[in-house]
Motif scaffolding. Structure first.
Motif, short mmCIF file in Angstrom:
data_model
loop_
_atom_site.label_atom_id
_atom_site.label_comp_id
_atom_site.label_asym_id
_atom_site.label_seq_id
_atom_site.Cartn_x
_atom_site.Cartn_y
_atom_site.Cartn_z
N SER A 20 0.65 -1.10 -0.10
CA SER A 20 0.06 0.04 0.03
C SER A 20 0.80 1.19 -0.17
O SER A 20 0.40 2.13 -0.67
CB SER A 20 -0.82 0.05 1.30
OG SER A 20 -0.19 0.14 2.40
N ASN B 139 1.85 1.77 -3.69
CA ASN B 139 0.93 2.62 -4.17
C ASN B 139 0.85 3.71 -4.14
O ASN B 139 0.79 4.54 -5.31
CB ASN B 139 -0.41 1.77 -4.04
CG ASN B 139 -1.14 1.48 -5.21
OD1 ASN B 139 -0.69 0.75 -6.20
ND2 ASN B 139 -2.42 1.83 -5.32
N GLU B 140 1.45 4.44 -2.97
CA GLU B 140 1.31 5.92 -2.85
C GLU B 140 2.62 6.52 -3.43
O GLU B 140 2.25 7.40 -4.20
CB GLU B 140 1.56 6.20 -1.30
CG GLU B 140 0.35 5.83 -0.31
CD GLU B 140 -0.74 6.90 -0.80
OE1 GLU B 140 -0.63 8.00 -0.61
OE2 GLU B 140 -1.92 6.20 -0.86
N ARG C 221 3.92 5.26 -6.20
CA ARG C 221 3.75 5.14 -7.53
C ARG C 221 2.73 6.10 -8.23
O ARG C 221 2.77 6.55 -9.35
CB ARG C 221 3.04 3.78 -7.92
CG ARG C 221 4.01 2.58 -7.92
CD ARG C 221 3.39 1.40 -7.72
NE ARG C 221 3.95 -0.07 -7.46
CZ ARG C 221 3.72 -1.06 -7.03
NH1 ARG C 221 2.43 -1.28 -6.57
NH2 ARG C 221 4.68 -1.92 -6.64
N LYS D 54 -8.42 9.44 -6.94
CA LYS D 54 -7.56 9.31 -5.64
C LYS D 54 -8.50 10.32 -4.48
O LYS D 54 -8.70 9.86 -3.45
CB LYS D 54 -6.21 9.67 -5.62
CG LYS D 54 -5.62 9.25 -4.38
CD LYS D 54 -4.06 9.13 -4.51
CE LYS D 54 -3.17 9.08 -3.25
NZ LYS D 54 -3.36 7.66 -2.71
N PRO E 204 -5.74 0.18 -7.29
CA PRO E 204 -4.18 -0.15 -7.67
C PRO E 204 -4.03 -0.26 -8.92
O PRO E 204 -2.92 -0.10 -9.60
CB PRO E 204 -4.10 -1.34 -6.57
CG PRO E 204 -4.91 -1.39 -5.58
CD PRO E 204 -6.21 -0.74 -6.12
N VAL F 120 -3.71 2.86 -10.92
CA VAL F 120 -2.19 3.41 -10.73
C VAL F 120 -1.29 2.67 -11.81
O VAL F 120 -0.45 3.49 -12.07
CB VAL F 120 -1.74 3.22 -9.24
CG1 VAL F 120 -0.38 3.59 -8.94
CG2 VAL F 120 -2.95 3.83 -8.31
N SER F 121 -1.59 1.36 -11.86
CA SER F 121 -0.32 0.82 -12.66
C SER F 121 -0.76 1.21 -14.11
O SER F 121 0.40 1.50 -15.04
CB SER F 121 -0.75 -0.67 -12.81
OG SER F 121 -0.41 -1.29 -11.43
N GLU G 277 9.47 1.04 -8.14
CA GLU G 277 8.23 0.99 -7.84
C GLU G 277 7.14 0.12 -8.77
O GLU G 277 6.03 0.42 -9.21
CB GLU G 277 7.60 2.51 -7.74
CG GLU G 277 8.32 3.40 -7.17
CD GLU G 277 8.45 3.10 -5.53
OE1 GLU G 277 7.98 2.05 -5.06
OE2 GLU G 277 9.35 3.80 -5.12
N HIS H 113 3.78 -4.40 -14.16
CA HIS H 113 2.31 -3.15 -14.15
C HIS H 113 1.67 -3.77 -15.52
O HIS H 113 0.49 -3.70 -15.39
CB HIS H 113 2.77 -1.87 -14.33
CG HIS H 113 3.12 -1.13 -13.25
ND1 HIS H 113 2.33 -0.96 -12.20
CD2 HIS H 113 4.22 -0.70 -12.74
CE1 HIS H 113 3.12 -0.52 -11.34
NE2 HIS H 113 4.19 -0.17 -11.52
#
Length: 386
Positions: free
Chosen positions: A238, A241-242, A244, A307, A314, A317-318, A364, A370
Protein backbone atom coordinates in the motif's frame (compact mmCIF):
# COMPACT_ATOMS: atom_id res chain seq x y z
CA UNK A 1 2.87 28.29 -27.30
CA UNK A 2 3.95 25.78 -24.67
CA UNK A 3 2.86 22.17 -25.28
CA UNK A 4 0.26 21.82 -22.51
CA UNK A 5 -1.44 25.07 -23.54
CA UNK A 6 -2.95 23.14 -26.47
CA UNK A 7 -4.92 21.10 -23.93
CA UNK A 8 -6.12 24.12 -21.91
CA UNK A 9 -5.15 22.32 -18.72
CA UNK A 10 -5.02 25.44 -16.55
CA UNK A 11 -8.80 25.55 -16.47
CA UNK A 12 -8.86 22.09 -14.91
CA UNK A 13 -7.04 23.13 -11.73
CA UNK A 14 -8.20 24.94 -8.60
CA UNK A 15 -6.52 28.12 -7.37
CA UNK A 16 -4.70 26.13 -4.67
CA UNK A 17 -3.45 23.60 -7.20
CA UNK A 18 -2.21 26.40 -9.47
CA UNK A 19 -0.42 28.11 -6.60
CA UNK A 20 1.30 24.98 -5.32
CA UNK A 21 2.49 24.03 -8.80
CA UNK A 22 3.77 27.55 -9.44
CA UNK A 23 5.53 27.73 -6.06
CA UNK A 24 7.33 24.43 -6.53
CA UNK A 25 8.27 25.35 -10.10
CA UNK A 26 9.84 28.63 -8.94
CA UNK A 27 11.82 26.78 -6.28
CA UNK A 28 13.04 24.21 -8.81
CA UNK A 29 13.97 26.90 -11.34
CA UNK A 30 15.76 29.09 -8.80
CA UNK A 31 17.38 26.67 -6.35
CA UNK A 32 17.76 23.33 -8.10
CA UNK A 33 18.13 23.64 -11.87
CA UNK A 34 21.24 25.86 -11.70
CA UNK A 35 23.04 23.12 -9.73
CA UNK A 36 21.58 19.83 -10.91
CA UNK A 37 24.04 19.19 -13.76
CA UNK A 38 26.94 19.37 -11.30
CA UNK A 39 25.15 17.17 -8.76
CA UNK A 40 24.39 14.65 -11.49
CA UNK A 41 27.96 14.66 -12.79
CA UNK A 42 29.39 14.34 -9.27
CA UNK A 43 26.82 11.73 -8.24
CA UNK A 44 25.67 13.57 -5.14
CA UNK A 45 22.61 15.12 -3.53
CA UNK A 46 23.33 17.60 -0.73
CA UNK A 47 21.78 16.53 2.56
CA UNK A 48 20.81 20.10 3.37
CA UNK A 49 18.20 19.98 0.59
CA UNK A 50 16.01 18.00 2.99
CA UNK A 51 15.37 21.11 5.10
CA UNK A 52 14.72 23.17 1.98
CA UNK A 53 12.13 20.63 0.84
CA UNK A 54 10.68 20.76 4.34
CA UNK A 55 10.44 24.55 4.28
CA UNK A 56 8.79 24.30 0.86
CA UNK A 57 6.16 22.06 2.45
CA UNK A 58 6.41 19.10 0.08
CA UNK A 59 7.53 16.41 2.54
CA UNK A 60 4.48 14.33 3.38
CA UNK A 61 2.35 17.15 2.00
CA UNK A 62 -0.61 14.85 1.30
CA UNK A 63 -0.71 13.59 4.91
CA UNK A 64 -2.75 15.18 7.71
CA UNK A 65 -1.39 16.47 11.00
CA UNK A 66 2.04 16.15 12.63
CA UNK A 67 3.42 19.12 10.70
CA UNK A 68 2.17 17.88 7.31
CA UNK A 69 0.32 20.17 4.93
CA UNK A 70 -2.70 17.93 4.32
CA UNK A 71 -3.14 18.85 0.66
CA UNK A 72 -5.20 16.86 -1.81
CA UNK A 73 -3.71 14.20 -4.05
CA UNK A 74 -3.69 16.41 -7.14
CA UNK A 75 -1.61 19.06 -5.33
CA UNK A 76 0.86 16.36 -4.35
CA UNK A 77 0.97 15.05 -7.91
CA UNK A 78 1.59 18.50 -9.35
CA UNK A 79 4.42 19.06 -6.87
CA UNK A 80 5.95 15.76 -8.01
CA UNK A 81 5.65 16.89 -11.63
CA UNK A 82 7.46 20.15 -10.94
CA UNK A 83 10.17 18.46 -8.88
CA UNK A 84 10.86 15.90 -11.60
CA UNK A 85 11.02 18.66 -14.17
CA UNK A 86 14.20 19.51 -12.28
CA UNK A 87 15.42 15.93 -11.89
CA UNK A 88 13.98 12.53 -11.03
CA UNK A 89 16.30 12.49 -8.04
CA UNK A 90 14.42 15.38 -6.43
CA UNK A 91 11.05 13.72 -6.85
CA UNK A 92 12.52 10.41 -5.66
CA UNK A 93 13.75 12.01 -2.46
CA UNK A 94 10.36 13.57 -1.76
CA UNK A 95 8.47 10.40 -2.76
CA UNK A 96 10.52 8.16 -0.50
CA UNK A 97 10.37 10.58 2.40
CA UNK A 98 6.65 11.30 2.13
CA UNK A 99 4.94 8.38 0.40
CA UNK A 100 7.07 5.55 1.79
CA UNK A 101 8.82 6.44 5.06
CA UNK A 102 6.27 8.95 6.39
CA UNK A 103 3.21 7.22 4.94
CA UNK A 104 4.22 3.92 6.57
CA UNK A 105 4.38 5.64 9.96
CA UNK A 106 1.25 7.72 9.39
CA UNK A 107 -0.83 4.74 8.27
CA UNK A 108 0.57 1.95 10.42
CA UNK A 109 2.48 3.53 13.29
CA UNK A 110 1.55 4.05 16.94
CA UNK A 111 0.75 7.52 18.21
CA UNK A 112 4.12 7.60 19.94
CA UNK A 113 5.90 6.73 16.70
CA UNK A 114 3.98 9.40 14.81
CA UNK A 115 4.79 12.05 17.40
CA UNK A 116 8.45 11.07 17.48
CA UNK A 117 9.15 10.95 13.76
CA UNK A 118 6.56 12.67 11.55
CA UNK A 119 7.17 16.32 12.55
CA UNK A 120 10.92 15.90 12.11
CA UNK A 121 10.50 14.15 8.77
CA UNK A 122 8.02 16.78 7.56
CA UNK A 123 10.47 19.60 8.33
CA UNK A 124 13.44 17.76 6.81
CA UNK A 125 15.23 17.76 10.14
CA UNK A 126 15.27 13.97 9.83
CA UNK A 127 15.48 11.82 6.69
CA UNK A 128 13.74 8.50 6.23
CA UNK A 129 14.11 5.52 3.91
CA UNK A 130 12.07 2.41 3.15
CA UNK A 131 13.63 -1.03 3.14
CA UNK A 132 11.61 -3.58 1.19
CA UNK A 133 13.53 -4.57 -1.96
CA UNK A 134 16.25 -7.20 -1.54
CA UNK A 135 19.14 -8.27 -3.82
CA UNK A 136 17.26 -11.38 -4.98
CA UNK A 137 13.68 -10.15 -4.57
CA UNK A 138 12.63 -7.03 -6.44
CA UNK A 139 9.39 -7.73 -8.28
CA UNK A 140 8.60 -10.53 -5.82
CA UNK A 141 8.82 -8.93 -2.36
CA UNK A 142 6.96 -11.89 -0.91
CA UNK A 143 10.18 -13.88 -1.24
CA UNK A 144 12.10 -11.63 1.15
CA UNK A 145 14.72 -13.30 3.36
CA UNK A 146 15.12 -10.54 5.94
CA UNK A 147 13.66 -11.84 9.19
CA UNK A 148 12.98 -10.64 12.69
CA UNK A 149 12.81 -12.86 15.76
CA UNK A 150 11.61 -12.09 19.23
CA UNK A 151 14.20 -12.10 22.00
CA UNK A 152 12.53 -11.21 25.26
CA UNK A 153 10.96 -7.78 24.83
CA UNK A 154 13.12 -6.99 21.79
CA UNK A 155 13.21 -7.83 18.12
CA UNK A 156 16.45 -8.89 16.41
CA UNK A 157 16.68 -8.30 12.65
CA UNK A 158 18.92 -9.98 10.08
CA UNK A 159 18.95 -9.38 6.33
CA UNK A 160 19.93 -7.19 3.38
CA UNK A 161 17.98 -4.56 1.47
CA UNK A 162 19.02 -3.20 -1.93
CA UNK A 163 18.40 -0.11 -4.09
CA UNK A 164 17.23 1.95 -1.13
CA UNK A 165 16.81 5.63 -1.98
CA UNK A 166 18.07 7.93 0.79
CA UNK A 167 19.51 4.84 2.51
CA UNK A 168 22.88 6.29 3.48
CA UNK A 169 21.38 9.70 4.30
CA UNK A 170 18.58 8.40 6.51
CA UNK A 171 18.11 8.80 10.23
CA UNK A 172 15.38 6.17 10.36
CA UNK A 173 14.54 3.22 8.13
CA UNK A 174 11.21 1.46 7.78
CA UNK A 175 12.36 -2.15 7.48
CA UNK A 176 10.06 -4.95 6.36
CA UNK A 177 10.90 -8.43 7.60
CA UNK A 178 9.46 -11.89 7.95
CA UNK A 179 8.45 -13.00 11.42
CA UNK A 180 6.83 -16.16 12.78
CA UNK A 181 3.57 -14.25 12.41
CA UNK A 182 4.04 -13.01 8.83
CA UNK A 183 5.55 -9.83 7.36
CA UNK A 184 5.92 -6.95 9.80
CA UNK A 185 7.36 -3.43 9.66
CA UNK A 186 9.93 -1.95 12.04
CA UNK A 187 11.27 1.56 12.57
CA UNK A 188 15.04 1.23 12.86
CA UNK A 189 17.18 4.26 13.73
CA UNK A 190 20.15 4.02 11.40
CA UNK A 191 22.63 4.48 14.22
CA UNK A 192 21.55 1.18 15.79
CA UNK A 193 24.46 -1.29 16.20
CA UNK A 194 24.52 -3.82 13.38
CA UNK A 195 22.88 -1.45 10.85
CA UNK A 196 25.09 -0.54 7.88
CA UNK A 197 24.22 1.56 4.82
CA UNK A 198 26.62 1.54 1.87
CA UNK A 199 26.12 3.97 -0.99
CA UNK A 200 25.84 2.34 -4.41
CA UNK A 201 28.31 3.95 -6.81
CA UNK A 202 28.99 3.89 -10.56
CA UNK A 203 25.35 4.51 -11.45
CA UNK A 204 24.52 5.78 -14.91
CA UNK A 205 21.04 6.88 -13.86
CA UNK A 206 19.59 8.81 -10.92
CA UNK A 207 23.03 10.17 -10.14
CA UNK A 208 21.59 13.17 -8.29
CA UNK A 209 20.06 10.73 -5.81
CA UNK A 210 21.59 8.66 -3.04
CA UNK A 211 20.96 4.92 -3.36
CA UNK A 212 22.22 2.38 -0.84
CA UNK A 213 22.46 -1.21 0.25
CA UNK A 214 21.31 -1.81 3.81
CA UNK A 215 22.70 -4.65 5.91
CA UNK A 216 21.06 -5.65 9.20
CA UNK A 217 23.36 -7.90 11.19
CA UNK A 218 21.71 -8.72 14.49
CA UNK A 219 20.05 -5.30 14.75
CA UNK A 220 18.22 -5.17 18.09
CA UNK A 221 15.22 -2.88 18.52
CA UNK A 222 12.62 -2.71 21.28
CA UNK A 223 9.09 -4.02 20.84
CA UNK A 224 7.94 -0.41 20.49
CA UNK A 225 9.81 -0.24 17.14
CA UNK A 226 7.26 -2.48 15.45
CA UNK A 227 4.59 -0.73 13.38
CA UNK A 228 1.49 -2.03 15.18
CA UNK A 229 -0.93 -1.54 12.31
CA UNK A 230 1.15 -3.29 9.65
CA UNK A 231 0.19 -6.91 9.17
CA UNK A 232 1.19 -8.87 6.09
CA UNK A 233 2.62 -7.88 2.73
CA UNK A 234 -0.37 -5.68 1.94
CA UNK A 235 1.05 -3.01 4.25
CA UNK A 236 4.29 -2.28 2.33
CA UNK A 237 2.47 -2.72 -0.98
CA UNK A 238 0.00 0.00 0.00
CA UNK A 239 2.95 2.31 0.64
CA UNK A 240 4.35 1.51 -2.80
CA UNK A 241 1.02 2.40 -4.35
CA UNK A 242 1.30 5.87 -2.78
CA UNK A 243 4.74 6.35 -4.31
CA UNK A 244 3.62 5.06 -7.70
CA UNK A 245 0.89 7.67 -7.76
CA UNK A 246 3.52 10.39 -7.45
CA UNK A 247 5.43 8.87 -10.36
CA UNK A 248 2.32 9.06 -12.59
CA UNK A 249 2.65 12.85 -12.35
CA UNK A 250 6.39 13.06 -11.83
CA UNK A 251 7.47 11.38 -15.06
CA UNK A 252 5.50 14.01 -16.97
CA UNK A 253 7.65 16.71 -15.41
CA UNK A 254 10.78 15.19 -16.94
CA UNK A 255 8.96 14.82 -20.27
CA UNK A 256 7.72 18.40 -20.20
CA UNK A 257 11.18 19.76 -19.47
CA UNK A 258 12.60 17.76 -22.38
CA UNK A 259 9.89 18.94 -24.77
CA UNK A 260 10.15 22.59 -23.73
CA UNK A 261 13.93 22.38 -24.18
CA UNK A 262 13.59 20.79 -27.62
CA UNK A 263 10.97 23.33 -28.69
CA UNK A 264 13.18 26.24 -27.67
CA UNK A 265 16.17 24.67 -29.43
CA UNK A 266 14.19 23.98 -32.60
CA UNK A 267 13.06 27.57 -32.90
CA UNK A 268 16.53 29.04 -32.40
CA UNK A 269 18.90 26.51 -33.99
CA UNK A 270 19.52 27.47 -37.64
CA UNK A 271 20.50 25.00 -40.34
CA UNK A 272 20.23 25.53 -44.11
CA UNK A 273 19.44 29.20 -43.37
CA UNK A 274 16.30 28.51 -41.33
CA UNK A 275 15.35 27.33 -37.83
CA UNK A 276 15.15 23.54 -37.72
CA UNK A 277 11.67 23.91 -36.21
CA UNK A 278 10.54 25.01 -39.65
CA UNK A 279 11.24 21.62 -41.19
CA UNK A 280 8.34 19.19 -41.50
CA UNK A 281 10.13 16.25 -39.84
CA UNK A 282 10.92 18.34 -36.77
CA UNK A 283 7.37 19.65 -36.56
CA UNK A 284 6.01 16.11 -36.79
CA UNK A 285 8.20 15.11 -33.85
CA UNK A 286 7.10 18.10 -31.78
CA UNK A 287 3.43 17.51 -32.57
CA UNK A 288 3.55 13.78 -31.75
CA UNK A 289 5.45 14.39 -28.51
CA UNK A 290 3.00 17.09 -27.46
CA UNK A 291 0.07 14.72 -28.00
CA UNK A 292 1.60 12.08 -25.73
CA UNK A 293 2.52 14.59 -23.04
CA UNK A 294 -0.98 16.06 -23.04
CA UNK A 295 -2.71 12.68 -22.94
CA UNK A 296 -0.48 11.60 -20.07
CA UNK A 297 -1.28 14.80 -18.15
CA UNK A 298 -5.02 14.32 -18.59
CA UNK A 299 -4.70 10.71 -17.43
CA UNK A 300 -2.71 11.75 -14.36
CA UNK A 301 -5.21 14.44 -13.46
CA UNK A 302 -8.12 12.02 -13.86
CA UNK A 303 -6.41 9.49 -11.57
CA UNK A 304 -5.71 12.27 -9.07
CA UNK A 305 -9.39 13.21 -8.99
CA UNK A 306 -10.28 9.55 -8.46
CA UNK A 307 -7.79 9.34 -5.58
CA UNK A 308 -9.24 12.45 -3.95
CA UNK A 309 -12.69 10.87 -4.25
CA UNK A 310 -11.43 7.68 -2.58
CA UNK A 311 -12.17 5.70 -5.75
CA UNK A 312 -8.68 4.99 -7.16
CA UNK A 313 -7.87 1.28 -7.55
CA UNK A 314 -4.33 -0.19 -7.58
CA UNK A 315 -4.67 -1.42 -11.16
CA UNK A 316 -5.54 2.12 -12.24
CA UNK A 317 -2.31 3.36 -10.68
CA UNK A 318 -0.55 0.69 -12.77
CA UNK A 319 -2.24 2.10 -15.89
CA UNK A 320 -0.92 5.55 -15.07
CA UNK A 321 2.58 4.46 -14.12
CA UNK A 322 3.00 2.18 -17.15
CA UNK A 323 1.70 4.71 -19.67
CA UNK A 324 3.25 7.89 -18.36
CA UNK A 325 6.73 6.55 -17.68
CA UNK A 326 6.81 4.68 -20.99
CA UNK A 327 5.75 7.80 -22.89
CA UNK A 328 8.05 10.07 -20.88
CA UNK A 329 11.15 8.06 -21.75
CA UNK A 330 10.08 7.97 -25.41
CA UNK A 331 9.64 11.76 -25.35
CA UNK A 332 13.07 12.23 -23.79
CA UNK A 333 14.78 10.03 -26.36
CA UNK A 334 13.08 11.74 -29.32
CA UNK A 335 13.82 15.20 -27.94
CA UNK A 336 17.48 14.22 -27.84
CA UNK A 337 17.38 13.70 -31.61
CA UNK A 338 16.08 17.24 -32.10
CA UNK A 339 19.04 18.59 -30.16
CA UNK A 340 21.48 16.53 -32.21
CA UNK A 341 24.98 16.34 -30.75
CA UNK A 342 24.19 19.02 -28.20
CA UNK A 343 21.67 16.64 -26.69
CA UNK A 344 24.32 14.35 -25.24
CA UNK A 345 25.85 17.01 -22.99
CA UNK A 346 24.87 18.20 -19.53
CA UNK A 347 24.46 21.67 -21.00
CA UNK A 348 20.93 20.48 -21.78
CA UNK A 349 18.74 18.35 -19.48
CA UNK A 350 17.36 15.92 -22.06
CA UNK A 351 19.72 12.93 -21.88
CA UNK A 352 19.98 13.34 -18.10
CA UNK A 353 16.20 12.97 -17.92
CA UNK A 354 16.30 10.00 -20.30
CA UNK A 355 18.92 8.27 -18.17
CA UNK A 356 16.92 8.92 -15.01
CA UNK A 357 13.73 7.59 -16.56
CA UNK A 358 15.47 4.26 -17.17
CA UNK A 359 15.39 3.87 -13.38
CA UNK A 360 11.85 5.21 -13.05
CA UNK A 361 10.77 2.62 -15.63
CA UNK A 362 12.07 -0.07 -13.27
CA UNK A 363 11.43 1.04 -9.70
CA UNK A 364 8.10 1.00 -7.87
CA UNK A 365 7.14 -1.89 -10.13
CA UNK A 366 8.74 -2.62 -13.49
CA UNK A 367 6.84 -1.94 -16.69
CA UNK A 368 6.50 -5.71 -17.11
CA UNK A 369 4.85 -6.10 -13.71
CA UNK A 370 2.42 -3.25 -14.30
CA UNK A 371 1.56 -4.80 -17.67
CA UNK A 372 0.69 -8.05 -15.89
CA UNK A 373 -1.32 -6.22 -13.22
CA UNK A 374 -3.41 -4.69 -16.01
CA UNK A 375 -3.62 -8.06 -17.75
CA UNK A 376 -4.91 -9.69 -14.57
CA UNK A 377 -7.51 -6.95 -14.14
CA UNK A 378 -8.73 -7.56 -17.69
CA UNK A 379 -8.75 -11.37 -17.63
CA UNK A 380 -8.95 -12.35 -13.99
CA UNK A 381 -5.89 -14.57 -14.55
CA UNK A 382 -2.66 -13.85 -12.56
CA UNK A 383 0.17 -14.48 -15.05
CA UNK A 384 2.94 -13.89 -12.52
CA UNK A 385 1.74 -16.36 -9.91
CA UNK A 386 1.69 -20.14 -9.99
Amino acid sequence: MQPLELFAVDGLLSDEEHEIAATVRRFVDDALKPNVADWFENATLPRELAKEFGALGVLGMHLDGYGCAGTNAVCYGLACLELEAGDSGFRSFVSVQGSLAMFSIHRYGSEEQKQEWLPRLASGEAIGCFGLTEPDFGSNPGGMRTYARRDGNDWVLHGTKMWITNGSLADVATIWARTDDGVRGFLVPTGTPGFTATTISRKLSLRASVTAELVLDGVRVPASAQLPGARGLSAPLSCLNEARFGIVFGALGAARDCLETALDYATTRVQFDRPIGGFQLTQQKLADLTLELGKGYLLALHLGRLKDAGALRPEQVSVGKLNNVREAIAIARECRTILGGSGITLDYPVLRHANNLESVLTYEGTSEMHTLVIGQALTGLPAFRG
